[in-house]
Design a protein around this motif. Structure first.
Motif, PDB file in Angstrom:
ATOM      1  N   MET A   5      10.954   0.509  33.097  1.00  0.00           N
ATOM      2  CA  MET A   5      11.061   1.958  32.954  1.00  0.00           C
ATOM      3  C   MET A   5      12.129   2.623  33.821  1.00  0.00           C
ATOM      4  O   MET A   5      12.496   3.768  33.575  1.00  0.00           O
ATOM      5  CB  MET A   5       9.699   2.603  33.258  1.00  0.00           C
ATOM      6  N   VAL A   6      12.623   1.934  34.853  1.00  0.00           N
ATOM      7  CA  VAL A   6      13.644   2.533  35.730  1.00  0.00           C
ATOM      8  C   VAL A   6      15.026   2.269  35.153  1.00  0.00           C
ATOM      9  O   VAL A   6      15.361   1.128  34.821  1.00  0.00           O
ATOM     10  CB  VAL A   6      13.542   1.971  37.160  1.00  0.00           C
ATOM     11  N   ILE A  61       9.038   3.570  44.025  1.00  0.00           N
ATOM     12  CA  ILE A  61       8.742   2.990  42.709  1.00  0.00           C
ATOM     13  C   ILE A  61       9.746   3.500  41.682  1.00  0.00           C
ATOM     14  O   ILE A  61      10.288   2.736  40.879  1.00  0.00           O
ATOM     15  CB  ILE A  61       7.305   3.335  42.287  1.00  0.00           C
ATOM     16  N   ALA A  62      10.021   4.803  41.714  1.00  0.00           N
ATOM     17  CA  ALA A  62      10.950   5.401  40.752  1.00  0.00           C
ATOM     18  C   ALA A  62      12.372   4.893  40.928  1.00  0.00           C
ATOM     19  O   ALA A  62      13.159   4.905  39.980  1.00  0.00           O
ATOM     20  CB  ALA A  62      10.915   6.924  40.868  1.00  0.00           C
ATOM     21  N   ILE A 108       5.007   5.704  36.150  1.00  0.00           N
ATOM     22  CA  ILE A 108       5.113   4.243  36.102  1.00  0.00           C
ATOM     23  C   ILE A 108       3.778   3.607  36.485  1.00  0.00           C
ATOM     24  O   ILE A 108       3.349   2.617  35.876  1.00  0.00           O
ATOM     25  CB  ILE A 108       6.255   3.763  37.012  1.00  0.00           C
ATOM     26  N   LEU A 109       3.093   4.174  37.478  1.00  0.00           N
ATOM     27  CA  LEU A 109       1.765   3.686  37.833  1.00  0.00           C
ATOM     28  C   LEU A 109       0.801   3.820  36.658  1.00  0.00           C
ATOM     29  O   LEU A 109      -0.007   2.914  36.391  1.00  0.00           O
ATOM     30  CB  LEU A 109       1.223   4.454  39.039  1.00  0.00           C
ATOM     31  N   ALA A 110       0.889   4.954  35.971  1.00  0.00           N
ATOM     32  CA  ALA A 110       0.031   5.160  34.800  1.00  0.00           C
ATOM     33  C   ALA A 110       0.279   4.081  33.754  1.00  0.00           C
ATOM     34  O   ALA A 110      -0.662   3.528  33.165  1.00  0.00           O
ATOM     35  CB  ALA A 110       0.274   6.552  34.217  1.00  0.00           C
ATOM     36  N   PRO A 158       2.407  -1.829  46.215  1.00  0.00           N
ATOM     37  CA  PRO A 158       1.390  -1.470  45.215  1.00  0.00           C
ATOM     38  C   PRO A 158       0.743  -2.677  44.542  1.00  0.00           C
ATOM     39  O   PRO A 158      -0.426  -2.609  44.145  1.00  0.00           O
ATOM     40  CB  PRO A 158       2.173  -0.622  44.202  1.00  0.00           C
ATOM     41  N   ASP A 159       1.491  -3.774  44.417  1.00  0.00           N
ATOM     42  CA  ASP A 159       0.945  -4.966  43.790  1.00  0.00           C
ATOM     43  C   ASP A 159       0.265  -5.903  44.787  1.00  0.00           C
ATOM     44  O   ASP A 159      -0.199  -6.977  44.401  1.00  0.00           O
ATOM     45  CB  ASP A 159       2.060  -5.732  43.063  1.00  0.00           C
ATOM     46  N   GLY A 160       0.215  -5.504  46.077  1.00  0.00           N
ATOM     47  CA  GLY A 160      -0.330  -6.389  47.086  1.00  0.00           C
ATOM     48  C   GLY A 160       0.682  -7.469  47.451  1.00  0.00           C
ATOM     49  O   GLY A 160       1.824  -7.472  46.996  1.00  0.00           O
TER      50      GLY A 160
END
Length: 462
Positions: A430-431, A227-228, A412-414, A268-270
């Motif tokens: 955010m990246v 993700i990062a 980022i998940l937050a 994470p988003d399916g």
């Protein structure tokens, strides 16, 4: 050891901050970022790893120790907190989320023989949970470290995310605890499963940030690192070169190899999948022959050489490989020149790049799409000559994200939980990219012939 720090500037346009917690095997790291992904404060603590189990009370004590100094530095309100932790680590908790035994790390081999009866790898938390069943305790719940920390912060009890759940016997494609139940784990011991980025509670008042701070479900550290890096769209690939070499991609279909060396997390988003694999080949081979303080000088020597060196090494620090070759006794091979010859060091760098290309080609053969530039992270990105070698061997542009710690992935998940958007959308905002490395066309063409000889030597599956 405890380290605290803060950035020199704060993005005033961001209305709030997000805190990511990364619980690793040997330490804890916290980062607070604004809505653009700019880190405004960090805190970390390390500890020695002396066994394959750890006391969860130590994790919580470290979090408490780092928390107050961190929040004192923050230039704005915190909107949400999330956490990540190592894949395959589990602990038993009671109905209130309190630990009733030590946590068993992914390296613990208790239950490996039990797990093997059901085709469960020794590194999976489910193997250790089967061992725990024999200890006579039935009034408990299977918990992952990131779940435990978020529950201690105030989240509700009895949930986990689908990335942590995978190695505990959860089938993300079916949305069921199929393997765990088939192995005999009581359904009452298994938590509800949510997507990473799901709000699971609010921060308790005693943590000093007031009311309304959301707690958001996290993920494994490997997925958090992806993700990062920003590799969350179909065809994007993240290559992590540290002591070992890790491949992470994004595909529309679930991808796996028959031997289990390649497996997929649910995105994470399916809907999408995150196929990945790991090779034992990597920077560990450099440490075997040269102390770290010599690497900068050796990189300079390698830069001065005419490349390619002509070497076709498959460099492994110790025997045993799972991907892209497979074999418990497979030892690879080293450059056929003396170790004091600069061509030996350069040959190691080239050999790792060849293994990297072979791994990508094997993943593509399994159906993993690879499109555009490759995102590169890990300690290997600190060597300019190695980056240029890798770009030439792979024949693709390399992009280096500005920061790739799993703690940023948790932050980022937050943010995704607060904003009510997908994780990929939050990551896109955010990246940040640090720089790009373009392949040298002439060098890339020169490496083709050497890579063909590498394939002739090492391209077999076994």
């Amino acid at each position: 050891m405890v380290v605290l720090g803060s950035s020199a500037h704060f993005h005033a346009t961001a209305p709030g901050l997000f805190v990511g917690i990364d619980l690793g095997t040997s330490g804890l790291r916290l980062v607070a970022v604004d809505g653009s992904g700019l880190a405004v404060a960090t805190a970390s603590q390390t500890w020695p790893v002396a066994a394959s189990e750890q006391d969860p009370a130590q994790w919580l004590a470290s979090l408490e120790k780092l928390w107050k100094p961190l929040i004192r530095e923050l230039p704005g309100p915190v909107l949400a907190v999330s956490a990540t932790s190592t894949s395959g680590t589990v602990l038993p908790t009671d109905c209130k989320g309190r630990p009733i035994a030590s946590a068993w790390l992914y390296s613990d081999r208790r239950g490996s023989e039990l797990g093997a009866r059901f085709g469960i790898p020794a590194g999976w938390g489910l193997s250790r949970w089967l061992w725990w069943q024999l200890q006579g305790s039935t009034d408990c719940r299977l918990t992952h470290p990131s779940d435990y920390l978020l529950t201690a912060l105030g989240a509700k009890v009895g949930w986990t995310d689908h990335t942590c759940a995978l190695k505990s016997g959860y089938d993300p494609a079916a949305g069921k605890w199929s393997l765990a139940l088939a192995a005999g784990v009581p359904a009452a011991q298994l938590p509800a499963v949510v997507r990473p980025g799901t709000v699971v509670g609010t921060l308790a008042p005693e943590w000093g940030l007031g009311s309304g701070v959301k707690l958001v479900a996290g993920c494994t550290d490997g997925v958090a690192g992806q993700i990062a890096s920003g590799a969350l769209a179909v065809g994007q690939v993240c290559l992590s070169l540290g002591s070992t070499l890790i491949f992470k991609g994004v595909s529309e279909a679930k991808i796996a190899s028959a031997d289990g060396a390649v497996y997929s997390h649910l995105h994470p988003d399916g809907r999408l999948w995150l196929p990945g694999a790991a090779s034992a080949c990597g920077g560990a081979i450099l440490e075997k022959f040269y102390p770290r303080e010599q690497w900068e000088e050796l990189n300079g020597c390698a830069e001065a050489l005419n490349r390619p060196t002509g070497q076709t090494a498959y460099p492994l620090a110790t025997p045993g490989e799972r991907f892209p070759r497979s074999g418990a006794d497979f030892a690879g091979g080293l450059p056929d020149v003396p170790t004091e010859d600069p061509h030996f060091y350069a040959g190691l760098l080239e050999g790792v790049a060849f293994v990297e290309r072979l791994g990508l080609e094997r993943l593509m053969a399994l159906g993993m799409p690879v499109q555009g530039a490759l995102l590169c992270v890990g300690g290997g990105t600190h060597s300019e000559v190695w980056l240029r070698i890798r770009a030439a061997v792979l024949g693709r542009e390399l992009q280096l994200p500005a920061q790739v710690q799993p703690a940023l992935g948790a932050a980022i998940l937050a943010a995704a939980g607060v904003w009510g958007v997908g994780v990929a959308q939050a990551a896109a905002r955010m990246v940040r990219l640090d720089r790009q490395i373009l392949p040298d066309a002439a060098l890339a063409a020169a490496y083709e012939a050497v890579y063909r000889r590498f394939l002739e030597r090492w391209g077999g599956a076994g």
